[in-house]
Design a protein around this motif. Structure first.
Motif, PDB file in Angstrom:
ATOM      1  N   LEU A 137       0.831  -1.204   0.000  1.00 40.62           N
ATOM      2  CA  LEU A 137       0.000   0.000   0.000  1.00 40.62           C
ATOM      3  C   LEU A 137       0.869   1.259   0.000  1.00 40.62           C
ATOM      4  N   VAL A 138       1.876   1.275   0.855  1.00 38.10           N
ATOM      5  CA  VAL A 138       2.777   2.431   0.918  1.00 38.10           C
ATOM      6  C   VAL A 138       3.469   2.640  -0.430  1.00 38.10           C
ATOM      7  N   SER A 139       3.947   1.556  -1.023  1.00 38.20           N
ATOM      8  CA  SER A 139       4.603   1.658  -2.332  1.00 38.20           C
ATOM      9  C   SER A 139       3.644   2.194  -3.385  1.00 38.20           C
ATOM     10  N   LEU A 140       2.390   1.749  -3.338  1.00 34.05           N
ATOM     11  CA  LEU A 140       1.404   2.176  -4.327  1.00 34.05           C
ATOM     12  C   LEU A 140       1.078   3.664  -4.191  1.00 34.05           C
ATOM     13  N   ILE A 141       0.735   4.093  -2.981  1.00 36.91           N
ATOM     14  CA  ILE A 141       0.258   5.478  -2.850  1.00 36.91           C
ATOM     15  C   ILE A 141       1.376   6.503  -2.938  1.00 36.91           C
ATOM     16  N   THR A 142       2.619   6.062  -2.823  1.00 34.94           N
ATOM     17  CA  THR A 142       3.741   6.999  -2.981  1.00 34.94           C
ATOM     18  C   THR A 142       4.364   6.902  -4.368  1.00 34.94           C
ATOM     19  N   SER A 143       3.811   6.061  -5.209  1.00 33.03           N
ATOM     20  CA  SER A 143       4.325   5.865  -6.558  1.00 33.03           C
ATOM     21  C   SER A 143       3.807   6.941  -7.506  1.00 33.03           C
ATOM     22  N   GLU A 144       4.613   7.275  -8.479  1.00 29.86           N
ATOM     23  CA  GLU A 144       4.152   8.211  -9.508  1.00 29.86           C
ATOM     24  C   GLU A 144       3.046   7.601 -10.361  1.00 29.86           C
ATOM     25  N   LYS A 145       2.888   6.287 -10.304  1.00 27.09           N
ATOM     26  CA  LYS A 145       1.829   5.629 -11.078  1.00 27.09           C
ATOM     27  C   LYS A 145       0.524   5.495 -10.296  1.00 27.09           C
ATOM     28  N   PHE A 146       0.476   6.097  -9.092  1.00 24.10           N
ATOM     29  CA  PHE A 146      -0.756   6.046  -8.308  1.00 24.10           C
ATOM     30  C   PHE A 146      -1.916   6.683  -9.069  1.00 24.10           C
ATOM     31  N   GLU A 147      -1.618   7.645  -9.912  1.00 30.26           N
ATOM     32  CA  GLU A 147      -2.675   8.330 -10.666  1.00 30.26           C
ATOM     33  C   GLU A 147      -3.510   7.367 -11.506  1.00 30.26           C
ATOM     34  N   PHE A 148      -3.019   6.141 -11.720  1.00 32.27           N
ATOM     35  CA  PHE A 148      -3.746   5.169 -12.518  1.00 32.27           C
ATOM     36  C   PHE A 148      -4.567   4.194 -11.670  1.00 32.27           C
ATOM     37  N   VAL A 149      -4.724   4.497 -10.382  1.00 34.85           N
ATOM     38  CA  VAL A 149      -5.621   3.705  -9.540  1.00 34.85           C
ATOM     39  C   VAL A 149      -7.030   4.205  -9.811  1.00 34.85           C
TER      40      VAL A 149
END
Length: 194
Positions: A137-149
């Motif tokens: 979860l931490v990796s996802l929400i801090t990723s630049e690709k989070f915008e694609f969630v």
């Protein structure tokens, strides 16, 4: 909630471990299914997700179901907050990250005659077993690709997914389920209007 659901019902279609964990509670309209009905169902889900360490016949830690549901609710709130650019309560996720953090040790590897880093997951606490979810979860929400969630565009579906398609135009959690339902509904609506 339907308590007859099992981990085998859980959809693994989000292209992300944390989102798949959130999606372990799913359904359409007010028919919700919770795949976590007891400690064993949580362990089974973790095993299916390939993040359950070998616990060598060891008993599951008490409170796994309670902590898994708490983490899932918190993770869902964090994702929705991140999508809308709002703050969220982080105490649960930070506790799981701290308490469950795997232990890294430097060890000598006799077979190949060199040092290696060994990682030992804490299997004696629910946080230890759930740590990979919190880390994802931490990796996802801090990723630049989070915008694609995204959340499924079907009006009655709550599932989330990470749109990793080349065009980033994925609209539904699954074309075979919600995508098909929405296309059929749109077709019927057009036919009715004619």
């Amino acid at each position: 909630m339907n308590s007859d659901s099992t981990f085998s019902d859980a959809p693994f279609l989000a292209d992300n471990l944390a989102l798949d964990f959130i999606n372990s509670e799913y359904g359409v309209d007010d028919k919700r299914h919770d795949c976590f009905i007891d400690d064993q169902s949580v362990a089974d889900w973790l095993s299916r997700a390939e993040v359950l360490p070998d616990i060598n016949g060891q008993q599951l830690p008490d409170g796994l179901l309670t902590e898994a549901r708490e983490l899932r609710d918190t993770a869902r709130n964090i994702v929705h907050a991140a999508i809308s650019g709002a703050p969220a309560e982080l105490a649960v996720i930070n506790r799981v990250l701290e308490v469950g953090c795997p232990i890294r040790k430097l060890e000598w590897h006799d077979d190949v005659q060199h040092f290696r880093i060994a990682v030992y997951q804490n299997t004696r606490s629910p946080s230890g077993l759930l740590w990979p979810i919190a880390d994802a979860l931490v990796s996802l929400i801090t990723s630049e690709k989070f915008e694609f969630v995204r959340q499924c565009e079907a009006h009655d579906c709550i599932l989330l997914f990470h749109d990793l398609s080349k065009s980033h135009r994925r609209r539904w959690c699954s074309m075979a389920t919600c995508g098909n339902r929405m296309k059929v509904a749109a077709f019927r609506s057009r036919k009715k209007a004619d």
